[in-house]
Design a protein around this motif. Structure first.
Motif, PDB file in Angstrom:
ATOM      1  N   GLU A   1     -51.506  26.254   3.052  1.00 22.56           N
ATOM      2  CA  GLU A   1     -51.864  25.354   2.046  1.00 22.56           C
ATOM      3  C   GLU A   1     -51.348  24.851   1.529  1.00 22.56           C
ATOM      4  N   LEU A   2     -52.092  23.269   1.240  1.00 23.14           N
ATOM      5  CA  LEU A   2     -51.345  22.129   1.103  1.00 23.14           C
ATOM      6  C   LEU A   2     -50.603  22.471  -0.726  1.00 23.14           C
ATOM      7  N   HIS A   3     -49.812  21.306  -0.521  1.00 29.08           N
ATOM      8  CA  HIS A   3     -48.616  21.821  -1.819  1.00 29.08           C
ATOM      9  C   HIS A   3     -49.545  21.181  -3.281  1.00 29.08           C
ATOM     10  N   PRO A   4     -49.521  21.063  -4.905  1.00 25.55           N
ATOM     11  CA  PRO A   4     -49.820  20.669  -5.508  1.00 25.55           C
ATOM     12  C   PRO A   4     -49.883  18.865  -5.309  1.00 25.55           C
ATOM     13  N   GLY A   5     -50.071  18.194  -5.381  1.00 25.03           N
ATOM     14  CA  GLY A   5     -50.171  16.639  -5.500  1.00 25.03           C
ATOM     15  C   GLY A   5     -49.312  16.287  -3.940  1.00 25.03           C
ATOM     16  N   GLN A   6     -50.157  16.925  -2.880  1.00 25.78           N
ATOM     17  CA  GLN A   6     -49.562  16.687  -1.684  1.00 25.78           C
ATOM     18  C   GLN A   6     -50.461  15.061  -0.946  1.00 25.78           C
ATOM     19  N   CYS A   7     -49.150  14.627  -0.256  1.00 22.34           N
ATOM     20  CA  CYS A   7     -49.411  13.092   0.138  1.00 22.34           C
ATOM     21  C   CYS A   7     -49.471  12.683   0.877  1.00 22.34           C
ATOM     22  N   GLY A   8     -48.296  13.695   1.657  1.00 21.08           N
ATOM     23  CA  GLY A   8     -48.131  13.286   3.140  1.00 21.08           C
ATOM     24  C   GLY A   8     -47.143  14.119   4.130  1.00 21.08           C
ATOM     25  N   LEU A   9     -47.425  14.121   5.143  1.00 23.84           N
ATOM     26  CA  LEU A   9     -46.344  15.317   6.128  1.00 23.84           C
ATOM     27  C   LEU A   9     -46.058  14.433   7.377  1.00 23.84           C
ATOM     28  N   VAL A  10     -44.931  15.141   7.799  1.00 23.97           N
ATOM     29  CA  VAL A  10     -44.150  15.200   8.975  1.00 23.97           C
ATOM     30  C   VAL A  10     -44.414  16.131   9.831  1.00 23.97           C
ATOM     31  N   VAL A  11     -44.678  16.160  11.092  1.00 19.19           N
ATOM     32  CA  VAL A  11     -44.982  16.726  12.230  1.00 19.19           C
ATOM     33  C   VAL A  11     -44.191  17.214  12.924  1.00 19.19           C
ATOM     34  N   TYR A  12     -43.041  18.036  13.215  1.00 13.93           N
ATOM     35  CA  TYR A  12     -42.217  18.515  13.769  1.00 13.93           C
ATOM     36  C   TYR A  12     -42.944  19.475  16.096  1.00 13.93           C
ATOM     37  N   VAL A  13     -42.748  18.553  16.010  1.00 14.48           N
ATOM     38  CA  VAL A  13     -42.961  20.042  17.664  1.00 14.48           C
ATOM     39  C   VAL A  13     -40.926  19.900  18.541  1.00 14.48           C
ATOM     40  N   ALA A  14     -41.053  21.144  18.413  1.00 15.85           N
ATOM     41  CA  ALA A  14     -39.701  21.541  18.764  1.00 15.85           C
ATOM     42  C   ALA A  14     -38.301  20.919  18.224  1.00 15.85           C
TER      43      ALA A  14
ATOM     44  N   ALA B   1     -38.150  17.477  17.083  1.00 11.91           N
ATOM     45  CA  ALA B   1     -38.851  16.410  17.182  1.00 11.91           C
ATOM     46  C   ALA B   1     -39.919  15.430  16.603  1.00 11.91           C
ATOM     47  N   LEU B   2     -38.827  14.741  15.769  1.00 12.49           N
ATOM     48  CA  LEU B   2     -40.262  14.145  15.003  1.00 12.49           C
ATOM     49  C   LEU B   2     -41.372  13.347  15.870  1.00 12.49           C
ATOM     50  N   ALA B   3     -42.390  13.904  15.538  1.00 10.17           N
ATOM     51  CA  ALA B   3     -43.722  13.360  16.400  1.00 10.17           C
ATOM     52  C   ALA B   3     -44.471  12.575  15.501  1.00 10.17           C
ATOM     53  N   ALA B   4     -44.966  12.670  13.949  1.00  8.01           N
ATOM     54  CA  ALA B   4     -45.838  11.292  13.141  1.00  8.01           C
ATOM     55  C   ALA B   4     -45.656  12.069  12.294  1.00  8.01           C
ATOM     56  N   ALA B   5     -45.384  10.589  10.882  1.00  7.06           N
ATOM     57  CA  ALA B   5     -45.255  10.762   9.269  1.00  7.06           C
ATOM     58  C   ALA B   5     -46.681  10.199   9.422  1.00  7.06           C
ATOM     59  N   PHE B   6     -47.228  10.736   8.425  1.00  4.98           N
ATOM     60  CA  PHE B   6     -48.519  10.023   7.871  1.00  4.98           C
ATOM     61  C   PHE B   6     -48.695  10.658   6.367  1.00  4.98           C
ATOM     62  N   VAL B   7     -48.778   9.779   5.704  1.00  7.93           N
ATOM     63  CA  VAL B   7     -48.533   9.437   4.537  1.00  7.93           C
ATOM     64  C   VAL B   7     -50.171   8.445   3.527  1.00  7.93           C
ATOM     65  N   VAL B   8     -50.572   8.922   2.367  1.00  8.63           N
ATOM     66  CA  VAL B   8     -51.901   7.997   1.858  1.00  8.63           C
ATOM     67  C   VAL B   8     -50.963   8.006   0.669  1.00  8.63           C
ATOM     68  N   PRO B   9     -52.181   6.973  -0.120  1.00  8.01           N
ATOM     69  CA  PRO B   9     -52.051   6.999  -1.903  1.00  8.01           C
ATOM     70  C   PRO B   9     -51.986   8.425  -2.593  1.00  8.01           C
ATOM     71  N   HIS B  10     -53.395   8.625  -2.374  1.00 12.55           N
ATOM     72  CA  HIS B  10     -53.658  10.528  -3.432  1.00 12.55           C
ATOM     73  C   HIS B  10     -53.846  11.710  -3.314  1.00 12.55           C
ATOM     74  N   PRO B  11     -53.385  12.678  -4.041  1.00  8.64           N
ATOM     75  CA  PRO B  11     -54.060  13.820  -2.603  1.00  8.64           C
ATOM     76  C   PRO B  11     -54.999  14.189  -2.667  1.00  8.64           C
ATOM     77  N   ASP B  12     -56.233  13.477  -3.797  1.00  9.61           N
ATOM     78  CA  ASP B  12     -57.510  13.665  -3.083  1.00  9.61           C
ATOM     79  C   ASP B  12     -57.636  12.950  -1.746  1.00  9.61           C
TER      80      ASP B  12
ATOM     81  N   LEU C   1     -48.844   5.170   5.822  1.00  2.38           N
ATOM     82  CA  LEU C   1     -47.683   4.961   6.092  1.00  2.38           C
ATOM     83  C   LEU C   1     -48.658   6.158   8.007  1.00  2.38           C
ATOM     84  N   LYS C   2     -48.880   5.824   9.353  1.00  2.00           N
ATOM     85  CA  LYS C   2     -49.326   6.366  10.332  1.00  2.00           C
ATOM     86  C   LYS C   2     -48.038   6.059  11.159  1.00  2.00           C
ATOM     87  N   THR C   3     -47.409   6.767  12.097  1.00  3.15           N
ATOM     88  CA  THR C   3     -46.594   6.759  12.864  1.00  3.15           C
ATOM     89  C   THR C   3     -46.668   7.230  14.172  1.00  3.15           C
TER      90      THR C   3
END
Length: 392
Positions: free
Chosen positions: A182-195, A197-208, A325-327
């Motif tokens: 589930e998403l956290h209240p106020g969540q605006c981003g996520l860092v994804v790790y696979v094994a 290893a940092l795979a991707a970071a994704f950030v947006v301005p607003h929870p909606d 942010l998107k990496t």
């Protein structure tokens, strides 16, 4: 000509790191904004075909996997902005009035990877800005007509260049992880790790915005390294909080303080250790567009071999803090290609000078160029001579 932003660093100020969520070999680290950015909003836009071409200039087009685009809306006076596509009402009897959103939106493919639609609206292709920056690295080829370079290299440079990547739904475990947690209240981003290893970071301005764009991580591109890690890795361990380290707990207040201390310790460990190579690195960034008080830019790493290297795109405010942010994590062969091109360009594409700077002979550099996929840039007789010298 777009402006160069020297010494660019990723600043995630205003984002709080929450405890990780683990599913098999995938670890998701939520990022939460206590104070959302209200005067910049992002919206997803679907395209008719996922594999398509986008004209970017006269007799020039960009062909790639393009499943969707982002539309950025902002205000000039700091007042809240609505995400593009928001409706206050709908005609009676329409699908929208009945609560059924349209499945697809018909749009024309943009003429550029980042195109201004109006004074306060910009349409861009997520992640493709970053990939274009990598593919265009020293795209013109040799700047001096040294005798070692082929006629093709001098006339056409590195054209065409292409890289392979995998869509997110091909990364084993990612779809399930995004669906289960589930998403956290106020969540605006996520860092994804696979094994781990940092795979991707994704950030947006607003929870909606994040709620609407959360599943687009499955449409993003991931490198060969991440795809292989997902296939071959065992489940990663979960980090369990140890409240006993905080001392004896004799009340609810003590328990609350212990939990908050563990959350702070986890956030510090994540930001300094797990994401340290991403956040501590200095990038070469180039401004793409101005969006009021915000700036859209794409960035490249320093291409250090045997190190974690990310390319990406970011929207930052006037203080340098990240709103979007998107990496994309480069594989080691991609890092080596970038490193070789950087060294050649730094020495005006003079092979002996570049080889000396790399601690190689000219023949070894020629063979390395061929192994990196740049062999066609050298004259055939020169490359054959380098092969014979390397074998000898």
């Amino acid at each position: 000509m777009s402006a160069v932003l020297p010494g660019f660093r990723l600043d995630l100020g205003g984002l709080d790191t929450r405890p990780a969520q683990v599913w098999g070999g995938v670890r998701l680290v939520p990022l939460v904004r206590p104070e959302p950015i209200a005067d910049l909003r992002l919206h997803r836009e679907l395209y008719e075909e996922e594999y398509t071409g986008v004209p970017v200039g006269r007799r020039t087009s960009y062909h790639s996997y393009i499943p969707h685009g982002f539309v950025a809306d902002w205000t000039r006076d700091g007042t809240p902005a609505a995400a593009y596509g928001t409706r206050l009402d709908a005609p009676a009897g329409s699908a929208c009035a009945a609560g059924v959103p349209p499945e697809r939106i018909r749009v024309r493919a943009p003429r550029r990877l980042a195109k201004r639609e109006s004074r306060t609206r910009l349409r861009f292709l997520p992640l493709h800005l970053a990939l274009e920056g990598y593919l265009a690295l020293h795209f013109g080829g040799p700047s001096v007509a040294w005798e070692q370079w082929s006629e093709r290299a001098l006339r056409h440079g590195l054209s065409p260049r292409a890289e392979e990547a995998y869509a997110g739904d091909q990364v084993r475990g990612l779809a399930d992880a995004l669906r289960v947690f589930e998403l956290h209240p106020g969540q605006c981003g996520l860092v994804v790790y696979v094994a781990d290893a940092l795979a991707a970071a994704f950030v947006v301005p607003h929870p909606d915005d994040y709620r609407a764009l959360h599943r687009t991580l499955l449409l993003d591109l991931y490198g060969e390294l991440i795809h292989h890690y997902a296939l071959l890795s065992a489940p990663v361990p979960d980090f369990r909080a140890d409240l006993r380290a905080a001392g004896p707990i004799g009340s609810t207040a003590d328990l609350r303080a212990a939990v908050e201390g563990q959350e702070r310790a986890w956030a510090a460990f994540h930001d300094r250790t797990m994401a340290g190579d991403l956040l501590d690195a200095s990038y070469r960034a180039r401004e793409v567009r101005r969006l009021g008080r915000f700036t859209l830019a794409r960035f490249l790493p320093e291409f250090k071999p045997r190190r974690e290297n990310h390319i990406g795109e970011a929207i930052t405010d006037e203080h340098g803090r990240t709103a979007y942010l998107k990496t994309f994590r480069l594989s080691e062969p991609q890092v080596r290609r970038g490193h070789l091109l950087d060294r050649l360009a730094a020495h005006d594409w003079h092979l002996p000078s570049a080889a000396a700077a790399l601690g190689l002979t000219e023949a070894q550099l020629g063979v390395r160029l061929e192994g990196a996929g740049f062999g066609a840039l050298l004259r055939r007789d020169v490359l054959d001579g380098h092969r014979r010298a390397a074998r000898g």
